[in-house]
Design a protein around this motif. Structure first.
Motif, mmCIF file in Angstrom:
data_model
loop_
_atom_site.group_PDB
_atom_site.id
_atom_site.type_symbol
_atom_site.label_atom_id
_atom_site.label_comp_id
_atom_site.label_asym_id
_atom_site.label_seq_id
_atom_site.Cartn_x
_atom_site.Cartn_y
_atom_site.Cartn_z
ATOM 1 N N LYS A 62 0.537 -1.718 0.131
ATOM 2 C CA LYS A 62 -0.328 -0.033 -0.037
ATOM 3 C C LYS A 62 0.674 1.460 0.176
ATOM 4 O O LYS A 62 0.966 1.465 1.082
ATOM 5 N N PRO A 63 1.845 1.435 -0.832
ATOM 6 C CA PRO A 63 2.573 2.423 -0.608
ATOM 7 C C PRO A 63 1.694 4.123 -1.455
ATOM 8 O O PRO A 63 0.710 3.522 -2.260
ATOM 9 N N ASP A 64 1.831 5.075 -1.036
ATOM 10 C CA ASP A 64 1.332 6.051 -1.497
ATOM 11 C C ASP A 64 2.284 6.791 -3.937
ATOM 12 O O ASP A 64 1.434 7.006 -4.195
ATOM 13 N N VAL A 65 3.323 5.696 -3.514
ATOM 14 C CA VAL A 65 4.437 6.498 -4.188
ATOM 15 C C VAL A 65 5.444 5.447 -4.606
ATOM 16 O O VAL A 65 6.437 4.971 -3.604
ATOM 17 N N LEU A 66 5.808 5.336 -5.812
ATOM 18 C CA LEU A 66 6.914 4.582 -5.938
ATOM 19 C C LEU A 66 8.114 5.774 -6.873
ATOM 20 O O LEU A 66 7.996 6.220 -7.893
ATOM 21 N N THR A 67 9.207 5.549 -6.417
ATOM 22 C CA THR A 67 10.199 6.406 -7.230
ATOM 23 C C THR A 67 10.878 5.447 -7.887
ATOM 24 O O THR A 67 11.879 3.906 -8.171
ATOM 25 N N LEU A 68 11.161 5.790 -9.764
ATOM 26 C CA LEU A 68 11.788 5.213 -10.298
ATOM 27 C C LEU A 68 12.944 5.791 -10.935
ATOM 28 O O LEU A 68 12.504 7.353 -11.124
ATOM 29 N N ASN A 69 14.009 5.338 -11.685
ATOM 30 C CA ASN A 69 15.302 6.062 -12.070
ATOM 31 C C ASN A 69 14.680 6.218 -13.723
ATOM 32 O O ASN A 69 13.402 6.123 -14.388
ATOM 33 N N LEU A 70 14.726 7.544 -14.457
ATOM 34 C CA LEU A 70 14.893 7.944 -15.352
ATOM 35 C C LEU A 70 14.893 6.818 -16.739
ATOM 36 O O LEU A 70 14.095 6.671 -17.828
ATOM 37 N N GLU A 71 15.558 6.045 -16.265
ATOM 38 C CA GLU A 71 15.487 4.922 -17.240
ATOM 39 C C GLU A 71 15.639 4.122 -17.549
ATOM 40 O O GLU A 71 14.458 2.988 -18.819
ATOM 41 N N ALA A 72 14.236 3.957 -16.538
ATOM 42 C CA ALA A 72 13.271 3.158 -16.555
ATOM 43 C C ALA A 72 11.760 3.309 -16.903
ATOM 44 O O ALA A 72 10.638 2.414 -16.843
ATOM 45 N N GLN A 73 11.691 4.912 -17.561
ATOM 46 C CA GLN A 73 10.294 5.019 -18.235
ATOM 47 C C GLN A 73 10.172 4.738 -19.199
ATOM 48 O O GLN A 73 8.359 4.081 -19.668
ATOM 49 N N GLU A 74 11.091 3.823 -20.057
ATOM 50 C CA GLU A 74 10.190 3.850 -21.370
ATOM 51 C C GLU A 74 9.721 2.404 -21.496
ATOM 52 O O GLU A 74 7.874 2.135 -21.571
ATOM 53 N N ALA A 75 10.293 1.425 -20.387
ATOM 54 C CA ALA A 75 9.497 0.048 -20.220
ATOM 55 C C ALA A 75 8.123 0.310 -19.159
ATOM 56 O O ALA A 75 7.496 -0.115 -19.552
ATOM 57 N N ALA A 76 8.447 1.347 -18.664
ATOM 58 C CA ALA A 76 7.504 1.313 -17.764
ATOM 59 C C ALA A 76 5.927 2.412 -18.842
ATOM 60 O O ALA A 76 4.938 1.794 -18.341
ATOM 61 N N GLU A 77 5.985 2.885 -19.498
ATOM 62 C CA GLU A 77 5.370 3.726 -20.493
ATOM 63 C C GLU A 77 4.537 2.228 -21.451
ATOM 64 O O GLU A 77 3.663 2.338 -21.091
ATOM 65 N N GLU A 78 5.511 1.860 -21.881
ATOM 66 C CA GLU A 78 5.163 0.969 -23.242
ATOM 67 C C GLU A 78 4.332 0.032 -22.439
ATOM 68 O O GLU A 78 3.595 -0.893 -22.721
ATOM 69 N N SER A 79 4.839 -0.163 -20.978
ATOM 70 C CA SER A 79 4.341 -1.866 -20.375
ATOM 71 C C SER A 79 2.675 -1.554 -19.082
ATOM 72 O O SER A 79 2.417 -2.444 -19.443
ATOM 73 N N GLY A 80 2.414 -0.361 -20.203
ATOM 74 C CA GLY A 80 1.457 0.316 -18.618
ATOM 75 C C GLY A 80 1.115 0.405 -17.279
ATOM 76 O O GLY A 80 0.156 0.286 -16.620
ATOM 77 N N PHE A 81 2.933 0.395 -17.099
ATOM 78 C CA PHE A 81 3.150 -0.034 -15.875
ATOM 79 C C PHE A 81 2.402 0.824 -14.718
ATOM 80 O O PHE A 81 1.620 1.028 -13.460
ATOM 81 N N ILE A 82 2.818 2.141 -15.437
ATOM 82 C CA ILE A 82 2.545 3.545 -14.503
ATOM 83 C C ILE A 82 0.723 3.490 -14.254
ATOM 84 O O ILE A 82 0.225 3.807 -13.090
ATOM 85 N N GLU A 83 -0.003 2.888 -15.011
ATOM 86 C CA GLU A 83 -1.694 3.519 -15.449
ATOM 87 C C GLU A 83 -1.708 2.327 -14.223
ATOM 88 O O GLU A 83 -2.808 2.135 -13.330
ATOM 89 N N LYS A 84 -1.727 0.890 -14.970
ATOM 90 C CA LYS A 84 -1.700 0.220 -13.442
ATOM 91 C C LYS A 84 -1.853 0.438 -11.832
ATOM 92 O O LYS A 84 -2.518 -0.175 -11.251
ATOM 93 N N ALA A 85 -0.367 1.203 -11.904
ATOM 94 C CA ALA A 85 -0.062 1.041 -10.961
ATOM 95 C C ALA A 85 -1.010 2.454 -9.890
ATOM 96 O O ALA A 85 -1.397 2.055 -9.003
ATOM 97 N N ALA A 86 -1.177 3.104 -11.117
ATOM 98 C CA ALA A 86 -2.623 4.491 -10.260
ATOM 99 C C ALA A 86 -3.165 3.668 -10.097
ATOM 100 O O ALA A 86 -4.306 4.345 -9.446
ATOM 101 N N ALA A 87 -3.993 2.631 -11.121
ATOM 102 C CA ALA A 87 -4.922 2.408 -10.860
ATOM 103 C C ALA A 87 -4.723 1.519 -9.228
ATOM 104 O O ALA A 87 -6.493 1.766 -8.416
ATOM 105 N N ALA A 88 -4.052 0.809 -9.079
ATOM 106 C CA ALA A 88 -3.793 0.834 -7.325
ATOM 107 C C ALA A 88 -3.784 1.937 -6.200
ATOM 108 O O ALA A 88 -3.695 1.290 -5.034
ATOM 109 N N GLY A 89 -3.604 2.995 -6.747
ATOM 110 C CA GLY A 89 -3.821 3.830 -6.348
ATOM 111 C C GLY A 89 -2.185 4.700 -5.693
ATOM 112 O O GLY A 89 -1.635 4.768 -4.739
ATOM 113 N N ILE A 90 -1.049 3.908 -6.585
ATOM 114 C CA ILE A 90 0.049 4.047 -6.727
ATOM 115 C C ILE A 90 0.985 5.070 -6.891
ATOM 116 O O ILE A 90 0.688 4.895 -9.001
#
Length: 378
Positions: free
Chosen positions: A114-142
């Protein structure tokens, strides 16, 4: 109002605006606007090496709001991990996560914390965006916030410190950290500016040699990161003559033709990851004799053994992890002493880093972050 204070206020104003319902809107290093209640109550560090900043902001309370972190600190920087474990025994129990671009970060396991926030490095941006990771995390309140201390530190380090200051509720300490860091860099840059006719030695800085048998030579840095540190310290980074990106490769023939005045290798304790164990293990508490032996061994490779720098003993090692933490003021001061020993005879990088620990960090200082060969490699 002093110039430095105005600049720091501008940095903090740029990253946060008030949003409805008492939340705040943070702008991360990618320009994304992320809404989150501040300070965050439960923080998941997507890179554990961000502890080098978080600890400088929160001191002995740094782990009060951290609920988990990536497994990189214990794998890539175990000496620093040992220092924090010695001071905070319970961190051994902190849940560890993999790397988003590698596909081994478990979002399901993160959600259970139940984290409020997940901090990621800039190098992870492309993979996070292409996989839908950001949206999935947001749906879980992260909320996902991107930081950068590595790809373009000149642009993003201070902003990333300021963001972490907001997340941890330590804005005042973040401003003090940024200001102190700037002053330590200025110790070198201001003096060089007054000695404008000073010749700049040609420097080759090699990234992590001896960690993998797959790469014999010669990974290096372009105009950012360690390449920029070389320039700020009064040297000329030969990698920037060929490479325009943060990281890249030169071939051995290019090193021989360039014949640099100084060779610097980055090293760390990579025993958990290396397949050849020829790296230079500099870092917290590292032994100087063992580091020099490894350094001598690396200089016996065909591309290096006949270089003027090697013959003259102008061969050095620097802690690799400086490349991902905003502690650049330490290597900049040390590089300046190597490149221009007369001009910087009075500065003491070891003392500077010790003072930083005493002023900002909750763990004790242990030397070992640099090594050098004397004349003839002895």
């Amino acid at each position: 109002m002093p110039v430095l204070k105005r600049v720091l206020l501008a940095i903090f104003a740029a990253i946060v605006t008030t949003a409805p319902a008492g939340a705040a809107q943070i702008t991360d290093v990618t320009g994304r606007k992320v809404e989150i209640d501040l300070p965050a109550k439960r923080i998941l560090l997507g890179e554990a090496r961000q502890i080098h900043v978080a600890a400088a902001l929160k001191g002995e309370h740094v782990f009060d709001t951290i609920v988990g972190w990536r497994d990189d600190l214990i794998k890539k920087d175990p000496d620093s991990y040992a220092g924090y474990l010695e001071r905070f025994a319970d961190i051994e129990k902190l849940p560890r996560f993999g790397y988003v671009p590698s596909g081994d970060f478990s979002l399901e396991a993160a959600i259970t914390l139940k984290p409020d926030v997940l901090t990621l490095n800039l190098e992870a941006q492309e993979a996070a965006e292409e996989s839908g990771f950001i949206e999935k995390a947001a749906a879980a309140g992260i909320a996902v916030v991107f930081l950068d201390f590595r790809v373009d530190p000149a642009k993003n380090s201070e902003l990333s410190i300021a963001i972490l200051g907001r997340l941890f509720g330590a804005e005042g300490q973040a401003k003090e950290f940024i200001g102190w860091r700037r002053l330590q860099i200025a110790v070198v840059t201001d003096r060089l500016a007054k000695a404008s006719a000073l010749p700049r030695p040609r420097v080759f800085i090699e990234r992590a040699p001896g960690i993998s048998g797959d790469v014999a030579c010669c990974r290096t840095f372009g105009p950012a990161n360690f390449g920029e540190m070389v320039e700020l310290a009064g040297g000329h980074n030969i990698g920037s003559d060929v490479i325009s990106t943060t990281f890249g490769d030169l071939n051995p023939e290019q090193i021989v033709v360039a014949n640099p005045d100084h060779v610097i290798v980055t090293g760390s304790n990579w025993a958990a990851e290396s397949d050849v164990n020829q790296f230079v293990a500099v870092g917290r508490g590292a032994g100087p004799a063992a580091a020099r032996e490894r350094l001598k061994g690396l200089m016996q490779r065909p591309a290096f053994e006949n270089l003027d720098a090697v013959k003259a003993g102008r061969v050095h090692a620097v802690w690799h992890q400086f490349y991902g933490a905003p502690y650049e003021f330490v290597p900049i001061q040390q590089f300046a002493k190597w490149f221009h020993p007369d001009l910087f005879a009075d500065i003491d990088p070891d003392k500077t880093f010790r003072e930083f620990h005493e002023k900002f960090l909750p763990i004790a200082y242990r030397p070992g972050y640099f090594a050098s060969l004397a004349n003839g490699g002895e």
